[in-house]
Design a protein around this motif. Structure first.
Motif, PDB file in Angstrom:
ATOM      1  N   THR A  73       0.841  -1.196   0.000  1.00  0.00           N
ATOM      2  CA  THR A  73       0.000   0.000   0.000  1.00  0.00           C
ATOM      3  C   THR A  73       0.875   1.245   0.000  1.00  0.00           C
ATOM      4  O   THR A  73       1.869   1.309   0.713  1.00  0.00           O
ATOM      5  CB  THR A  73      -0.903   0.016   1.246  1.00  0.00           C
ATOM      6  N   SER A  74       0.479   2.245  -0.795  1.00  0.00           N
ATOM      7  CA  SER A  74       1.226   3.500  -0.840  1.00  0.00           C
ATOM      8  C   SER A  74       1.158   4.194   0.521  1.00  0.00           C
ATOM      9  O   SER A  74       0.244   3.937   1.312  1.00  0.00           O
ATOM     10  CB  SER A  74       0.667   4.417  -1.929  1.00  0.00           C
ATOM     11  N   LYS A  79      -3.188   4.075  -3.128  1.00  0.00           N
ATOM     12  CA  LYS A  79      -2.772   3.196  -4.223  1.00  0.00           C
ATOM     13  C   LYS A  79      -2.272   1.877  -3.659  1.00  0.00           C
ATOM     14  O   LYS A  79      -1.857   1.796  -2.502  1.00  0.00           O
ATOM     15  CB  LYS A  79      -1.659   3.849  -5.048  1.00  0.00           C
ATOM     16  N   LEU A  80      -2.281   0.884  -4.529  1.00  0.00           N
ATOM     17  CA  LEU A  80      -1.784  -0.429  -4.158  1.00  0.00           C
ATOM     18  C   LEU A  80      -0.911  -0.940  -5.289  1.00  0.00           C
ATOM     19  O   LEU A  80      -1.312  -0.895  -6.456  1.00  0.00           O
ATOM     20  CB  LEU A  80      -2.957  -1.388  -3.927  1.00  0.00           C
ATOM     21  N   ALA A  81       0.290  -1.390  -4.952  1.00  0.00           N
ATOM     22  CA  ALA A  81       1.172  -2.022  -5.928  1.00  0.00           C
ATOM     23  C   ALA A  81       1.109  -3.521  -5.687  1.00  0.00           C
ATOM     24  O   ALA A  81       1.142  -3.979  -4.538  1.00  0.00           O
ATOM     25  CB  ALA A  81       2.602  -1.522  -5.773  1.00  0.00           C
ATOM     26  N   TYR A  82       1.015  -4.271  -6.764  1.00  0.00           N
ATOM     27  CA  TYR A  82       0.997  -5.727  -6.629  1.00  0.00           C
ATOM     28  C   TYR A  82       1.664  -6.357  -7.840  1.00  0.00           C
ATOM     29  O   TYR A  82       1.838  -5.740  -8.881  1.00  0.00           O
ATOM     30  CB  TYR A  82      -0.426  -6.245  -6.446  1.00  0.00           C
ATOM     31  N   VAL A  83       2.054  -7.607  -7.674  1.00  0.00           N
ATOM     32  CA  VAL A  83       2.662  -8.373  -8.753  1.00  0.00           C
ATOM     33  C   VAL A  83       1.568  -9.223  -9.370  1.00  0.00           C
ATOM     34  O   VAL A  83       0.812  -9.895  -8.666  1.00  0.00           O
ATOM     35  CB  VAL A  83       3.805  -9.262  -8.229  1.00  0.00           C
ATOM     36  N   ALA A  84       1.484  -9.188 -10.692  1.00  0.00           N
ATOM     37  CA  ALA A  84       0.494  -9.982 -11.421  1.00  0.00           C
ATOM     38  C   ALA A  84       1.221 -10.890 -12.396  1.00  0.00           C
ATOM     39  O   ALA A  84       2.397 -10.687 -12.706  1.00  0.00           O
ATOM     40  CB  ALA A  84      -0.471  -9.071 -12.171  1.00  0.00           C
ATOM     41  N   ARG A  85       0.503 -11.869 -12.871  1.00  0.00           N
ATOM     42  CA  ARG A  85       1.068 -12.797 -13.850  1.00  0.00           C
ATOM     43  C   ARG A  85       0.119 -12.895 -15.023  1.00  0.00           C
ATOM     44  O   ARG A  85      -1.074 -13.114 -14.842  1.00  0.00           O
ATOM     45  CB  ARG A  85       1.240 -14.170 -13.194  1.00  0.00           C
ATOM     46  N   VAL A  93       1.948  -3.877 -11.076  1.00  0.00           N
ATOM     47  CA  VAL A  93       0.834  -2.993 -11.415  1.00  0.00           C
ATOM     48  C   VAL A  93       0.554  -2.111 -10.207  1.00  0.00           C
ATOM     49  O   VAL A  93       0.572  -2.568  -9.070  1.00  0.00           O
ATOM     50  CB  VAL A  93      -0.431  -3.814 -11.765  1.00  0.00           C
ATOM     51  N   VAL A  94       0.286  -0.830 -10.456  1.00  0.00           N
ATOM     52  CA  VAL A  94      -0.188   0.079  -9.410  1.00  0.00           C
ATOM     53  C   VAL A  94      -1.618   0.445  -9.747  1.00  0.00           C
ATOM     54  O   VAL A  94      -1.915   0.861 -10.868  1.00  0.00           O
ATOM     55  CB  VAL A  94       0.685   1.352  -9.307  1.00  0.00           C
ATOM     56  N   VAL A  95      -2.507   0.264  -8.779  1.00  0.00           N
ATOM     57  CA  VAL A  95      -3.913   0.593  -8.980  1.00  0.00           C
ATOM     58  C   VAL A  95      -4.302   1.711  -8.016  1.00  0.00           C
ATOM     59  O   VAL A  95      -3.949   1.686  -6.843  1.00  0.00           O
ATOM     60  CB  VAL A  95      -4.826  -0.649  -8.801  1.00  0.00           C
ATOM     61  N   GLU A  96      -4.976   2.722  -8.554  1.00  0.00           N
ATOM     62  CA  GLU A  96      -5.545   3.816  -7.749  1.00  0.00           C
ATOM     63  C   GLU A  96      -6.848   3.277  -7.183  1.00  0.00           C
ATOM     64  O   GLU A  96      -7.768   2.932  -7.933  1.00  0.00           O
ATOM     65  CB  GLU A  96      -5.789   5.030  -8.633  1.00  0.00           C
ATOM     66  N   LEU A  97      -6.952   3.153  -5.864  1.00  0.00           N
ATOM     67  CA  LEU A  97      -8.092   2.483  -5.257  1.00  0.00           C
ATOM     68  C   LEU A  97      -9.409   3.217  -5.465  1.00  0.00           C
ATOM     69  O   LEU A  97     -10.453   2.595  -5.596  1.00  0.00           O
ATOM     70  CB  LEU A  97      -7.826   2.242  -3.766  1.00  0.00           C
ATOM     71  N   ALA A  98      -9.382   4.539  -5.529  1.00  0.00           N
ATOM     72  CA  ALA A  98     -10.627   5.303  -5.687  1.00  0.00           C
ATOM     73  C   ALA A  98     -11.179   5.228  -7.104  1.00  0.00           C
ATOM     74  O   ALA A  98     -12.389   5.221  -7.303  1.00  0.00           O
ATOM     75  CB  ALA A  98     -10.406   6.757  -5.287  1.00  0.00           C
ATOM     76  N   THR A  99     -10.289   5.170  -8.093  1.00  0.00           N
ATOM     77  CA  THR A  99     -10.739   5.241  -9.486  1.00  0.00           C
ATOM     78  C   THR A  99     -10.538   3.951 -10.265  1.00  0.00           C
ATOM     79  O   THR A  99     -11.037   3.817 -11.374  1.00  0.00           O
ATOM     80  CB  THR A  99      -9.981   6.353 -10.234  1.00  0.00           C
ATOM     81  N   ASP A 100      -9.793   3.018  -9.716  1.00  0.00           N
ATOM     82  CA  ASP A 100      -9.448   1.753 -10.367  1.00  0.00           C
ATOM     83  C   ASP A 100      -8.519   1.967 -11.571  1.00  0.00           C
ATOM     84  O   ASP A 100      -8.340   1.070 -12.388  1.00  0.00           O
ATOM     85  CB  ASP A 100     -10.698   0.978 -10.775  1.00  0.00           C
ATOM     86  N   THR A 140       6.589   5.528  -9.672  1.00  0.00           N
ATOM     87  CA  THR A 140       5.238   4.959  -9.555  1.00  0.00           C
ATOM     88  C   THR A 140       4.240   5.559 -10.534  1.00  0.00           C
ATOM     89  O   THR A 140       3.115   5.071 -10.630  1.00  0.00           O
ATOM     90  CB  THR A 140       4.706   5.101  -8.120  1.00  0.00           C
ATOM     91  N   ASP A 141       4.635   6.599 -11.252  1.00  0.00           N
ATOM     92  CA  ASP A 141       3.727   7.144 -12.263  1.00  0.00           C
ATOM     93  C   ASP A 141       3.920   6.483 -13.623  1.00  0.00           C
ATOM     94  O   ASP A 141       3.231   6.803 -14.593  1.00  0.00           O
ATOM     95  CB  ASP A 141       3.890   8.663 -12.383  1.00  0.00           C
ATOM     96  N   GLY A 142       4.893   5.559 -13.722  1.00  0.00           N
ATOM     97  CA  GLY A 142       5.134   4.849 -14.967  1.00  0.00           C
ATOM     98  C   GLY A 142       5.881   5.654 -16.002  1.00  0.00           C
ATOM     99  O   GLY A 142       5.953   5.270 -17.166  1.00  0.00           O
ATOM    100  N   SER A 143       6.492   6.765 -15.607  1.00  0.00           N
ATOM    101  CA  SER A 143       7.148   7.659 -16.559  1.00  0.00           C
ATOM    102  C   SER A 143       8.464   7.112 -17.105  1.00  0.00           C
ATOM    103  O   SER A 143       8.898   7.517 -18.181  1.00  0.00           O
ATOM    104  CB  SER A 143       7.395   9.026 -15.920  1.00  0.00           C
ATOM    105  N   ARG A 144       9.096   6.210 -16.365  1.00  0.00           N
ATOM    106  CA  ARG A 144      10.361   5.617 -16.809  1.00  0.00           C
ATOM    107  C   ARG A 144      10.375   4.136 -16.455  1.00  0.00           C
ATOM    108  O   ARG A 144       9.726   3.717 -15.501  1.00  0.00           O
ATOM    109  CB  ARG A 144      11.548   6.315 -16.129  1.00  0.00           C
ATOM    110  N   PRO A 145      11.149   3.353 -17.197  1.00  0.00           N
ATOM    111  CA  PRO A 145      11.251   1.925 -16.859  1.00  0.00           C
ATOM    112  C   PRO A 145      12.072   1.727 -15.587  1.00  0.00           C
ATOM    113  O   PRO A 145      12.816   2.616 -15.161  1.00  0.00           O
ATOM    114  CB  PRO A 145      11.952   1.316 -18.072  1.00  0.00           C
ATOM    115  N   ALA A 146      11.940   0.547 -15.009  1.00  0.00           N
ATOM    116  CA  ALA A 146      12.716   0.210 -13.816  1.00  0.00           C
ATOM    117  C   ALA A 146      14.195   0.195 -14.161  1.00  0.00           C
ATOM    118  O   ALA A 146      14.579  -0.137 -15.277  1.00  0.00           O
ATOM    119  CB  ALA A 146      12.283  -1.152 -13.287  1.00  0.00           C
TER     120      ALA A 146
END
Length: 167
Positions: A73-74, A79-85, A93-100, A140-146
């Protein structure tokens, strides 16, 4: 003498007004409704669900929640960051909890990210990946790669309170 009486009465009235205002403010603060409590539920190792007063909201059905790939959790709780497959890759993936609204931060066909950690200001996410557990950081805004920040099996990391330094 009259000026003195007027001044004493004015100070007394001002004191009563300040005292009453403080009481009203305290009453408002104590009577304010509590923020909505929510609970994140991890089910079957792949499902992330948010439970709150409005009911149940499915966040992900493809989450990885085993082997230290836990959601994070941020700092502000929004926001919530989680690993997906998906079929061929592990994804952060980072999801904004209020807006999805969702942002993909990282994708790898070979490395599964683990131990997600937000910077105190919420601007970066650091994680471990690969067999050597190398440390990587991503905005966390996705502006640059890891990008790789440490090699050689770092096991733990910690942020300074102002997010300026990562140990």
């Amino acid at each position: 003498m009259t000026t003195r009486r007027v001044l004493v009465i004015a100070i007394a009235l001002l004191f009563v007004v300040v005292l009453a205002s403080g009481g009203v403010l305290a009453w408002l603060v104590l009577r304010a409704p509590a923020g909505e409590a929510a609970r994140l539920v991890v089910a079957d190792g792949t499902s992330l669900r948010l439970l709150d007063d409005a009911g149940e909201h499915v966040l992900a059905e493809n989450a990885l929640t085993t082997n230290f790939s836990y959601p994070a959790t941020s700092p502000d709780g929004r926001k919530l960051a989680y690993v997906a497959r998906d079929a061929d890759a592990s994804i952060i993936v980072v999801v904004e909890l209020a807006t999805d609204a969702r942002v993909e931060l990282y994708r790898s066909q070979t490395n599964v990210p683990i131990d997600l950690s937000w910077s105190p200001d919420g601007k970066y996410l650091v994680f471990l990946s690969g067999a050597q557990l190398t440390a990587e950081i991503v905005p966390t805004d996705g502006s640059r790669p890891a990008r790789l920040i440490a090699e050689g099996s770092p096991s733990f990391f910690a942020w300074s309170p102002d997010s300026a330094n990562l140990l």
